[in-house]
Design an enzyme around this catalytic site. Structure first.
Site, mmCIF file in Angstrom:
data_model
loop_
_atom_site.group_PDB
_atom_site.id
_atom_site.type_symbol
_atom_site.label_atom_id
_atom_site.label_comp_id
_atom_site.label_asym_id
_atom_site.label_seq_id
_atom_site.Cartn_x
_atom_site.Cartn_y
_atom_site.Cartn_z
ATOM 1 N N GLN A 1 48.745 39.747 45.854
ATOM 2 C CA GLN A 1 47.924 39.726 44.646
ATOM 3 C C GLN A 1 47.259 41.073 44.452
ATOM 4 O OE1 GLN A 1 44.211 39.515 44.549
ATOM 5 N NE2 GLN A 1 44.120 39.308 42.317
ATOM 6 N N SER A 2 47.361 41.642 43.245
ATOM 7 C CA SER A 2 46.727 42.906 42.894
ATOM 8 C C SER A 2 47.214 44.021 43.826
ATOM 9 C CB SER A 2 45.203 42.741 42.923
ATOM 10 O OG SER A 2 44.544 43.845 42.353
ATOM 11 N N ASP B 1 44.792 41.065 31.313
ATOM 12 C CA ASP B 1 44.375 41.744 32.546
ATOM 13 C C ASP B 1 44.049 43.195 32.227
ATOM 14 O OD1 ASP B 1 44.179 42.982 35.053
ATOM 15 O OD2 ASP B 1 45.673 41.656 35.945
ATOM 16 N N HIS C 1 42.480 39.366 35.087
ATOM 17 C CA HIS C 1 42.862 39.667 36.471
ATOM 18 C C HIS C 1 42.415 38.576 37.436
ATOM 19 C CE1 HIS C 1 44.419 42.641 39.281
ATOM 20 N NE2 HIS C 1 43.360 42.491 40.055
#
Length: 413
Positions: free
Chosen positions: A221-222, A322, A354
Site C-alpha cells: 500500500q502506498s 487520491d 488515499h
C-alpha cells in the site's frame, strides 16, 4: 544524520523480544529456519514458550508506542517545523482523534487477540520483523498474503496493516505484515532488500504457520506498493537470468498494488509540492541517477520478455480522488505492463482518496470493497471458499459515520 545501519532509540524498541510460539524456535532468527505454531497461536509468548502475562503485553505495547512516536519525530525532523507542517501536524492530530475509537479497537485486537503473532523475526537487520494474522479455523492450509505497509518511506510500520490483517484473517486468509528499515535508518535499496527477505521468509515458512506455500500473494500500500513492486521485478529479472534466489516467483500467485507510485522519476515534483521535499526524497532514493532503477514502470519497459513472463497477475487498485499519489500512476503502469505482455488488472475506486480505501471504508464496517476485491482474486479457484464468503458475517462498524466524514475532510493525506 546519514543513512546507515546504526540502531536509534526507536530501533532499540523494535529489537524487543520477538514472538516465540509454544515449544520454542531455535531457528526463528534465520530466514530459512523452521517456524511452528501450536493449534492456538497467541499474541505473545515469553522466551521460555509460556503465554506472556498482561504486564508483559502492556510492556510490549509501550515499546511499540515508543517506536511509533520516534518515527513521527523523525518525520518531523526531516520535514521541518514551518507553518505548512505545523498546520499539517494539527490536521493529522485531529484526524487521529476523530478516528480514535476505531484505532483503540483495532489496537486492542492487535495486542491482545489470540490470532495475532507479533514481531516474528525474518532477518538480521533492525526492523526485520513481521506480524502474522492467523484465521480462527486453520485446520487446513490457508492462502497467505505478504503485505508491505506504506508510510512515505519514512514512517512505515508493520502495525499499519492490522485492520487489513484482521479483515482477511476473518475470511480464512493468513496475512504477514512485513516491517522494514525506514529512512534515515536505510535508503530505498535497504527497504527493497528487507521486503524481499520478508517475502522469502513467508514463502519458505508458510506451511509452518498453516499457510499454503503454493498460494502466496504479495500486496503493498502506498510506499509499500512501490517497494513490493521493486522487489517483485528484481526477483523476476534475477530468475530470468538464472541467478540464485531465496524464493521462487512461481509461488506468488498475484500482486496487489494499492495506491502506489510506480514511476518515481515522474513523481519527484508532485511529492515536493505535497511536502516531501526534493532533497529528502532524493536522499531516500539514493540520488537522482537511481530514480529509473527504482521506478517499476521504467524497469518494466527495459525488462526482457522472459522476466515479464515470470510476473504473476498484477492487480493495481487506486482511488480516483487520491491526492497523495494520483491514480494516473496506476493507470500508466497498467498500460506499460500490458504493452510488455504482463497480466494486469486495473481497479479504480471512484471518488476515493488515499486513505478512504485502506482506512476509512474498513472502519465503517459492512462489506468493504477493497477486501472483497482482494478475496475475489484469492478465492477465484476455490468454490468452497466462495460459498463461505457469501455467508461470512458482516464486520461491525468501528467509528460513527459523522466522525469518518469529518476526518476525511480534515485528513492531510
Amino acid at each position: 544524520m546519514q543513512p546507515g545501519d546504526q540502531t536509534s532509540g526507536g530501533d532499540a524498541a523494535a529489537e524487543a523480544e520477538a514472538f516465540v510460539p509454544l515449544g520454542g524456535l531455535h531457528g526463528l532468527r534465520r530466514r530459512t529456519g523452521p517456524v511452528s505454531l501450536d493449534s492456538s497461536p497467541r499474541s505473545g509468548r515469553a522466551g521460555d514458550g509460556r503465554r506472556s502475562t498482561f504486564r508483559e503485553d502492556v510492556g510490549h505495547a509501550a515499546a511499540e508506542t515508543y517506536l511509533v512516536t520516534g518515527l513521527a519525530f523523525t518525520l518531523l525532523g526531516y520535514l521541518g517545523v514551518g507553518y505548512r507542517w505545523i498546520s499539517q501536524l494539527i490536521a493529522l492530530l485531529l484526524y487521529a482523534v476523530l478516528l480514535m475509537p476505531g484505532f483503540i479497537k483495532v489496537g486492542y485486537y492487535y495486542f491482545f487477540s489470540s490470532q495475532v503473532c507479533r514481531s516474528v523475526v525474518y532477518g538480521e537487520q533492525p526492523r526485520n520483523r513481521l506480524d502474522l494474522y492467523i484465521p480462527r479455523d486453520h485446520s487446513k492450509s490457508c492462502p497467505v498474503v505478504a503485505f508491505v505497509t506504506g508510510g512515505a518511506w519514512i514512517i512505515g510500520y508493520k502495525a499499519w496493516g492490522a485492520l487489513l490483517g484482521r479483515r482477511l484473517a476473518e475470511r480464512g486468509i493468513i496475512v504477514a505484515c512485513i516491517d522494514y528499515r525506514n529512512f534515515p535508518q536505510g535508503t530505498i535499496s535497504d527497504m527493497v532488500t528487507d521486503a524481499s527477505e520478508g517475502i522469502s521468509f513467508v514463502c519458505n515458512n508458510a506451511a509452518s504457520f498453516g499457510g499454503d506455500p503454493n498460494k502466496i500473494y504479495l500486496m503493498g500500500q502506498s510506499a509499500g506498493a512501490h517497494i513490493a513492486a521493486c522487489a517483485l521485478l528484481d526477483q523476476a529479472i534475477k530468475e530470468s537470468k538464472g541467478e540464485h534466489t531465496s524464493w521462487n516467483m512461481a509461488q506468488v500467485k498475484a500482486y496487489f498494488g494499492l495506491s502506489g507510485g510506480y514511476n518515481i522519476q515522474n513523481l519527484v515534483d508532485h511529492f515536493h509540492e505535497r511536502g516531501l521535499y526534493r532533497s529528502i526524497f532524493l536522499s531516500i532514493m539514493e540520488g537522482e541517477e537511481s530514480l529509473p532503477h527504482f521506478s517499476p514502470e521504467i524497469v518494466t519497459k527495459k525488462s526482457s520478455a522472459e522476466a515479464i513472463a515470470l510476473l504473476p497477475e498484477i492487480v493495481l487498485m487506486h482511488g480516483t480522488a487520491d491526492y497523495s499519489i494520483p491514480s494516473s500512476a496506476s493507470e500508466t503502469f497498467a498500460d506499460v505492463l500490458k504493452q510488455a505482455g504482463g497480466k494486469v488488472k486495473l481497479q479504480l475506486y471512484e471518488g476515493k482518496t488515499h486513505t478512504d480505501v485502506f482506512l476509512q471504508d474498513p472502519l465503517r464496517g459492512g462489506r468493504d470493497q477493497l477486501v472483497e476485491d482482494v478475496i475475489s482474486v484469492i478465492h477465484a479457484d476455490d468454490a468452497h471458499a466462495r460459498e463461505k464468503d457469501a455467508l461470512a458475517p458482516t464486520p461491525e462498524r468501528l467509528v460513527y459515520e459523522w466522525q469518518i466524514k469529518l476526518a476525511r475532510q480534515i485528513s492531510p493525506f
